[in-house]
Design an enzyme around this catalytic site. Structure first.
Site, mmCIF file in Angstrom:
data_model
loop_
_atom_site.group_PDB
_atom_site.id
_atom_site.type_symbol
_atom_site.label_atom_id
_atom_site.label_comp_id
_atom_site.label_asym_id
_atom_site.label_seq_id
_atom_site.Cartn_x
_atom_site.Cartn_y
_atom_site.Cartn_z
ATOM 1 N N CYS A 1 -65.341 -26.616 15.320
ATOM 2 C CA CYS A 1 -66.158 -27.546 14.527
ATOM 3 C C CYS A 1 -65.877 -27.451 13.032
ATOM 4 O O CYS A 1 -65.616 -28.463 12.371
ATOM 5 C CB CYS A 1 -67.636 -27.363 14.830
ATOM 6 S SG CYS A 1 -68.339 -25.756 14.348
ATOM 7 N N HIS B 1 -73.063 -24.790 13.981
ATOM 8 C CA HIS B 1 -72.248 -25.955 14.322
ATOM 9 C C HIS B 1 -72.292 -26.944 13.161
ATOM 10 O O HIS B 1 -73.306 -27.060 12.476
ATOM 11 C CB HIS B 1 -72.752 -26.627 15.592
ATOM 12 C CG HIS B 1 -71.888 -27.768 16.044
ATOM 13 N ND1 HIS B 1 -70.587 -27.584 16.464
ATOM 14 C CD2 HIS B 1 -72.117 -29.097 16.109
ATOM 15 C CE1 HIS B 1 -70.063 -28.759 16.788
ATOM 16 N NE2 HIS B 1 -70.972 -29.703 16.579
ATOM 17 N N HIS C 1 -67.138 -34.697 15.616
ATOM 18 C CA HIS C 1 -67.192 -33.243 15.664
ATOM 19 C C HIS C 1 -66.326 -32.713 16.805
ATOM 20 O O HIS C 1 -65.886 -33.453 17.666
ATOM 21 C CB HIS C 1 -68.633 -32.752 15.809
ATOM 22 C CG HIS C 1 -69.237 -32.968 17.164
ATOM 23 N ND1 HIS C 1 -70.151 -32.112 17.710
ATOM 24 C CD2 HIS C 1 -69.054 -33.933 18.096
ATOM 25 C CE1 HIS C 1 -70.517 -32.532 18.904
ATOM 26 N NE2 HIS C 1 -69.873 -33.627 19.164
#
Length: 176
Positions: free
Chosen positions: A90, A138, A150
């Protein structure tokens, strides 16, 4: 008489490959509603119609390069610690996208969550970084229209998803 039979697996594989191709090209599938036509022929059931996704317009050129770079990685695999070009985690995706724009940000999602300035969820603009979980674990990049790009987890490629499809929203930051 000879009958050709297509296996369910072959059809599913083709369907998945076609969907990946369409999604990777930035095309969204949306159903088209049937409309009543008085006196005309009976309406035909609607099938999904491919519509081009609206172009992303970022507030400045650096954010535009970052968004375009991140979107260009769609379909690439999740790779833990990956910063491309073959795969991304990520924060590696957001790090690499901003690096392509000439903007230096930290490498990890937690460190990225301290870069730039805070942004309210209601004020997100394309290029803003969105963080999830507590503590932050994240990050995705907002691309407009309630969506983000993402690299989520092993087995899932870089993709565009609705921001609200992710649980654990934490905060957002604008780095340019």
């Amino acid at each position: 008489m000879t009958t050709t039979r297509t296996s369910t697996i072959t059809r599913r594989s083709f369907r998945g490959a076609a969907l990946a191709l369409v999604t990777g090209a930035g095309i969204a599938l949306t159903p088209v509603a049937a409309s009543a036509n008085a006196g005309g022929p009976a309406p035909v059931a609607s099938a999904p119609v491919a519509l081009a996704a609206a172009p992303v317009v970022a507030p400045n050129s650096a954010a535009q390069v970052a968004v375009d770079t991140a979107l260009a990685q769609q379909g690439k695999p999740y790779v833990w610690g990956g910063t491309g070009p073959g795969g991304y985690d990520c924060s590696g995706l957001t790090y690499s996208a901003y690096q392509a724009a000439g903007v230096s940000i930290p490498r990890t999602s937690r460190a990225q969550s301290t870069a730039g300035v805070p942004v309210a969820k209601a004020d997100l603009q394309p290029g803003d970084l969105i963080f999830f979980y507590d503590p932050v674990g994240h990050v995705g990049m907002y691309i407009g229209n309630g969506q983000m790009v993402h690299s989520s987890t092993y087995g899932n490629p870089v993709a565009v998803v609705p921001v609200d499809s992710m649980w654990g929203y934490n905060t957002a930051r604008r780095v340019v």
